[in-house]
Design a protein around this motif. Structure first.
Motif, PDB file in Angstrom:
ATOM      1  N   ALA A 161       0.817  -1.214   0.000  1.00  0.00           N
ATOM      2  CA  ALA A 161       0.000   0.000   0.000  1.00  0.00           C
ATOM      3  C   ALA A 161       0.856   1.272   0.000  1.00  0.00           C
ATOM      4  CB  ALA A 161      -0.948  -0.017   1.203  1.00  0.00           C
ATOM      5  N   PRO A 162       1.914   1.362   0.832  1.00  0.00           N
ATOM      6  CA  PRO A 162       2.763   2.567   0.780  1.00  0.00           C
ATOM      7  C   PRO A 162       3.428   2.747  -0.586  1.00  0.00           C
ATOM      8  CG  PRO A 162       3.153   1.360   2.816  1.00  0.00           C
ATOM      9  CD  PRO A 162       2.325   0.476   1.944  1.00  0.00           C
ATOM     10  N   GLU A 163       3.861   1.662  -1.209  1.00  0.00           N
ATOM     11  CA  GLU A 163       4.489   1.751  -2.529  1.00  0.00           C
ATOM     12  C   GLU A 163       3.489   2.228  -3.574  1.00  0.00           C
ATOM     13  OE1 GLU A 163       7.825  -1.841  -1.968  1.00  0.00           O
ATOM     14  OE2 GLU A 163       5.879  -2.230  -2.936  1.00  0.00           O
ATOM     15  N   TYR A 164       2.273   1.735  -3.474  1.00  0.00           N
ATOM     16  CA  TYR A 164       1.218   2.124  -4.408  1.00  0.00           C
ATOM     17  C   TYR A 164       0.922   3.621  -4.288  1.00  0.00           C
ATOM     18  CZ  TYR A 164      -3.568   2.202  -6.360  1.00  0.00           C
ATOM     19  OH  TYR A 164      -4.705   2.480  -7.068  1.00  0.00           O
ATOM     20  N   TYR A 165       0.769   4.110  -3.052  1.00  0.00           N
ATOM     21  CA  TYR A 165       0.498   5.538  -2.862  1.00  0.00           C
ATOM     22  C   TYR A 165       1.663   6.379  -3.355  1.00  0.00           C
ATOM     23  CZ  TYR A 165      -0.579  10.031  -0.817  1.00  0.00           C
ATOM     24  OH  TYR A 165      -0.827  11.381  -0.651  1.00  0.00           O
ATOM     25  N   GLU A 166       2.883   5.977  -3.018  1.00  0.00           N
ATOM     26  CA  GLU A 166       4.054   6.751  -3.418  1.00  0.00           C
ATOM     27  C   GLU A 166       4.177   6.810  -4.935  1.00  0.00           C
ATOM     28  OE1 GLU A 166       6.995   9.322  -3.035  1.00  0.00           O
ATOM     29  OE2 GLU A 166       5.796   8.536  -1.369  1.00  0.00           O
ATOM     30  N   LEU A 167       3.867   5.701  -5.596  1.00  0.00           N
ATOM     31  CA  LEU A 167       3.911   5.677  -7.063  1.00  0.00           C
ATOM     32  C   LEU A 167       2.924   6.675  -7.647  1.00  0.00           C
ATOM     33  CD1 LEU A 167       4.753   4.366  -9.793  1.00  0.00           C
ATOM     34  CD2 LEU A 167       2.875   2.748  -9.438  1.00  0.00           C
ATOM     35  N   ARG A 168       1.684   6.632  -7.179  1.00  0.00           N
ATOM     36  CA  ARG A 168       0.673   7.553  -7.699  1.00  0.00           C
ATOM     37  C   ARG A 168       1.008   8.998  -7.361  1.00  0.00           C
ATOM     38  NH1 ARG A 168      -0.693   4.683 -11.654  1.00  0.00           N
ATOM     39  NH2 ARG A 168      -2.436   3.231 -11.432  1.00  0.00           N
ATOM     40  N   HIS A 169       1.535   9.245  -6.179  1.00  0.00           N
ATOM     41  CA  HIS A 169       1.899  10.613  -5.788  1.00  0.00           C
ATOM     42  C   HIS A 169       3.007  11.135  -6.697  1.00  0.00           C
ATOM     43  CE1 HIS A 169       3.717  13.848  -3.341  1.00  0.00           C
ATOM     44  NE2 HIS A 169       2.480  14.014  -2.884  1.00  0.00           N
ATOM     45  N   THR A 170       3.985  10.305  -6.979  1.00  0.00           N
ATOM     46  CA  THR A 170       5.073  10.702  -7.867  1.00  0.00           C
ATOM     47  C   THR A 170       4.545  10.997  -9.271  1.00  0.00           C
ATOM     48  OG1 THR A 170       6.673   9.370  -6.625  1.00  0.00           O
ATOM     49  CG2 THR A 170       7.277   9.977  -8.875  1.00  0.00           C
ATOM     50  N   GLN A 171       3.627  10.172  -9.751  1.00  0.00           N
ATOM     51  CA  GLN A 171       3.060  10.372 -11.089  1.00  0.00           C
ATOM     52  C   GLN A 171       2.233  11.653 -11.145  1.00  0.00           C
ATOM     53  OE1 GLN A 171       1.056   6.601 -11.404  1.00  0.00           O
ATOM     54  NE2 GLN A 171       2.653   5.716 -12.697  1.00  0.00           N
ATOM     55  N   VAL A 172       1.492  11.940 -10.081  1.00  0.00           N
ATOM     56  CA  VAL A 172       0.709  13.175 -10.033  1.00  0.00           C
ATOM     57  C   VAL A 172       1.628  14.391 -10.094  1.00  0.00           C
ATOM     58  CG1 VAL A 172      -0.639  14.618  -8.450  1.00  0.00           C
ATOM     59  CG2 VAL A 172      -1.350  12.278  -8.889  1.00  0.00           C
ATOM     60  N   CYS A 173       2.709  14.367  -9.342  1.00  0.00           N
ATOM     61  CA  CYS A 173       3.671  15.476  -9.339  1.00  0.00           C
ATOM     62  C   CYS A 173       4.330  15.622 -10.709  1.00  0.00           C
ATOM     63  CB  CYS A 173       4.727  15.253  -8.259  1.00  0.00           C
ATOM     64  SG  CYS A 173       4.100  15.273  -6.565  1.00  0.00           S
ATOM     65  N   LYS A 174       4.650  14.510 -11.335  1.00  0.00           N
ATOM     66  CA  LYS A 174       5.276  14.534 -12.660  1.00  0.00           C
ATOM     67  C   LYS A 174       4.324  15.111 -13.700  1.00  0.00           C
ATOM     68  CE  LYS A 174       7.389  11.445 -16.097  1.00  0.00           C
ATOM     69  NZ  LYS A 174       7.750  10.030 -16.387  1.00  0.00           N
ATOM     70  N   ALA A 175       3.066  14.700 -13.657  1.00  0.00           N
ATOM     71  CA  ALA A 175       2.083  15.218 -14.601  1.00  0.00           C
ATOM     72  C   ALA A 175       1.879  16.720 -14.418  1.00  0.00           C
ATOM     73  CB  ALA A 175       0.756  14.485 -14.424  1.00  0.00           C
ATOM     74  N   SER A 176       1.904  17.174 -13.166  1.00  0.00           N
ATOM     75  CA  SER A 176       1.756  18.597 -12.892  1.00  0.00           C
ATOM     76  C   SER A 176       2.947  19.389 -13.417  1.00  0.00           C
ATOM     77  CB  SER A 176       1.599  18.822 -11.386  1.00  0.00           C
ATOM     78  OG  SER A 176       1.489  20.190 -11.080  1.00  0.00           O
ATOM     79  N   ALA A 177       4.154  18.819 -13.258  1.00  0.00           N
ATOM     80  CA  ALA A 177       5.352  19.495 -13.761  1.00  0.00           C
ATOM     81  C   ALA A 177       5.301  19.649 -15.283  1.00  0.00           C
ATOM     82  CB  ALA A 177       6.598  18.715 -13.345  1.00  0.00           C
TER      83      ALA A 177
END
Length: 391
Positions: free
Chosen positions: A177-193
């Motif tokens: 679960a922590p890996e899943y959240y971290e992956l999505r959080h990283t992708q959200v930040c990347k998409a925003s950038a």
């Protein structure tokens, strides 16, 4: 009919799960349960006369208790497995029970309107719905009975919302679960950038935005499939996009567009370009002649109250152990409404030139989009998500 208080309780045994639930903005008690655990342990050792078979017990094991009496009293009619009898009582189980006690004690005295209704229920009735995987349901049945045996104040009714397995597409490896959240959080930040042309991760003003977007992405991904069905996660970056018409990010993006629209109207009014909003009773809705406007009204705004009632009401009054939820209905509705709004918004200029003969149509459109905004916000609130004013 009296209203039943319902508490949805995830069967949390993974030590990382409480943090994951908090990241998804799930209301889960974080208070210490040590005192409650001690009380349960005392009840176990002093009153139940646990059988200590075979001499020394394994670390963390207190003994064995018979659930047959509780099963006969409450279980058979409710759909519990008739083979349930003895239960090995462990420290971990007592910790889970203490957490359940804490969850129930923190639940407000009144349920939100329309959440669950059962006939002939007294005002102080509390129903607990355990959200449990299909693999863990048998153990959860044991825990239900143990709770009734050890706690005189345990809710009279416990039901199970059984969820199907979650698998990751294209890889046999497990994802925590922590890996899943971290992956999505990283992708959200990347998409925003990519969208803004700069990295906003270190900007404190965007911290909460990224947190909400990550939670929205995961919730829509997991809840868009019927809970009892298998969920296949696609982990590619392409699933995180404000233009992807299947994601929570897309719904949030259109909430932000609505917020920007009304903020633009407010700013223009302050500048004197537009008059203040007139009374709704004075609006001429016959000026709404675009097909997209009627699509928003008849497919989005008007059917929403019925959909809300159907989605929010779990079949709690039905006999049996299991209940079903229709989370996928709300997710799909919000995505479709966002698609209809996006298509309309891209095609129609809402805030037109500040000419008096155009104000009537502009106000009628704004009132329609006020209703669309209210529907989106209410739907997101049902999923435990706040709307965003910018992305």
């Amino acid at each position: 009919m009296d209203r039943v208080r319902v508490r949805l309780v995830p069967a949390v045994r993974d030590p990382h799960m409480p943090t994951f639930l908090q990241q998804l903005r799930v209301d889960w008690p974080a208070a210490s349960e040590r005192a409650a655990t001690e009380a349960l342990r005392s009840r176990v050792l002093a009153e139940l006369g646990l059988a200590r078979e075979g001499g020394a017990l394994a670390p963390g094991v207190l003994g064995t208790v018979s659930l047959k009496e509780v099963l006969q009293e409450r279980g058979r009619a409710a759909g519990y497995d008739p083979k349930l009898d003895k239960c090995l009582v462990t420290e971990d189980q007592l910790s889970v029970l203490a957490e359940l006690q804490e969850a129930v004690s923190q639940w407000p005295q009144a349920s939100p309107p329309g959440l669950a209704v059962a006939p002939h229920a007294s005002a102080d009735v509390c129903m607990v719905i355990h959200v449990v995987s299909c693999e863990e349901e048998f153990q959860q049945q044991k825990l239900d009975l143990l709770w009734w045996k050890l706690d005189d104040r345990a809710p009279l009714t416990q039901k199970h919302l059984v969820c199907g397995p979650v698998k990751v597409a294209g890889t046999p490896s497990k994802l925590t679960a922590p890996e899943y959240y971290e992956l999505r959080h990283t992708q959200v930040c990347k998409a925003s950038a990519l969208k803004h042309g700069r990295d906003l991760v270190q900007d404190p003003a965007w911290t909460e935005v990224f947190s909400i977007l990550s939670a929205a992405t995961i919730k829509f991904e997991m809840l868009s499939t019927a809970p009892q069905s298998q969920l296949l996660l696609a982990l590619a970056d392409s699933s995180i996009s404000t233009k992807g018409t299947r994601s929570g990010t897309f719904v949030m993006y259109n909430c932000a567009r609505l917020a920007t629209l009304f903020e633009g109207y407010k700013h223009s009014t302050e500048q004197g370009l537009y008059p203040t909003f007139p009374p709704v009773s004075s609006l001429d809705f016959s000026l709404l002649q675009d097909e997209g406007e009627w699509l928003l009204l008849f497919n989005g705004v008007l059917p929403f109250p019925d959909l809300l009632g159907q989605t929010a009401a779990l079949a709690c009054a039905a006999s049996g152990l299991h209940v079903t939820a229709r989370t996928e209905t709300m997710c799909k509705f919000l995505v479709q409404l966002s698609m209809d709004f996006s298509s309309y918004y891209n095609r129609v200029h809402i805030l037109g030139e500040p000419r008096p003969h155009l104000f009537g149509q502009m106000f009628a459109r704004l009132q329609l989009l006020r209703a669309v905004r209210e529907v989106l916000h209410t739907g997101l609130a049902m999923l435990g998500l706040p709307p965003l004013s910018h992305i």
